[in-house]
Scaffold this active site. Sequence first.
Site, mmCIF file in Angstrom:
data_model
loop_
_atom_site.group_PDB
_atom_site.id
_atom_site.type_symbol
_atom_site.label_atom_id
_atom_site.label_comp_id
_atom_site.label_asym_id
_atom_site.label_seq_id
_atom_site.Cartn_x
_atom_site.Cartn_y
_atom_site.Cartn_z
ATOM 1 N N ASN A 13 0.880 -1.163 0.000
ATOM 2 C CA ASN A 13 0.000 0.000 0.000
ATOM 3 C C ASN A 13 0.920 1.216 0.000
ATOM 4 O OD1 ASN A 13 -1.574 2.211 0.612
ATOM 5 N ND2 ASN A 13 -2.613 1.261 2.337
ATOM 6 N N GLY A 15 0.411 4.203 0.257
ATOM 7 C CA GLY A 15 0.013 5.231 1.201
ATOM 8 C C GLY A 15 0.459 4.946 2.629
ATOM 9 N N CYS A 16 1.069 3.808 2.850
ATOM 10 C CA CYS A 16 1.485 3.380 4.190
ATOM 11 C C CYS A 16 2.996 3.540 4.342
ATOM 12 C CB CYS A 16 1.091 1.919 4.394
ATOM 13 S SG CYS A 16 1.778 1.164 5.876
ATOM 14 N N GLY A 17 3.430 4.268 5.360
ATOM 15 C CA GLY A 17 4.851 4.493 5.597
ATOM 16 C C GLY A 17 5.623 3.203 5.834
ATOM 17 N N ARG A 20 6.047 1.420 2.499
ATOM 18 C CA ARG A 20 7.083 2.081 1.683
ATOM 19 C C ARG A 20 8.478 1.759 2.208
ATOM 20 N NH1 ARG A 20 3.551 6.451 2.323
ATOM 21 N NH2 ARG A 20 5.053 7.480 3.702
#
Length: 116
Positions: A13, A15-17, A20
């Site tokens: 995802n 959008g997820c730190g 990433r």
Amino acid sequence: MAHEAEPVTIYHNPGCGTSRRVLEEIERAGIKPTIVRYLQTGWTRTSLNRLLDALAVKPSAILRTSSTTGALVAEKEEAEIFEALLADPSLTERPIVVTAKGAALCRPADRLKAIL
């Protein structure tokens, strides 16, 4: 560390730190993983069952309970949690990484080391 010939898949995802960060660690290890953006692709019964089998866990183990919906779903039976994950992929905790050495829900990110 894994060799390039060994397949690595990350259920990611962007959008997820944490997701990433795990992807960056995989790439820093010299690996070009297969990136599955499960929020876009969703799950099929087969793909979700295979992932749960690889992780050797029940659906509740990958349920994202930090969301209000996930917390409500957590009270249900495993079969109902499975159906909820199918219906709403955003309820899946992330990132999940599958390598030749195994599979892991890499939250926290340091769980990645054991399977690379």
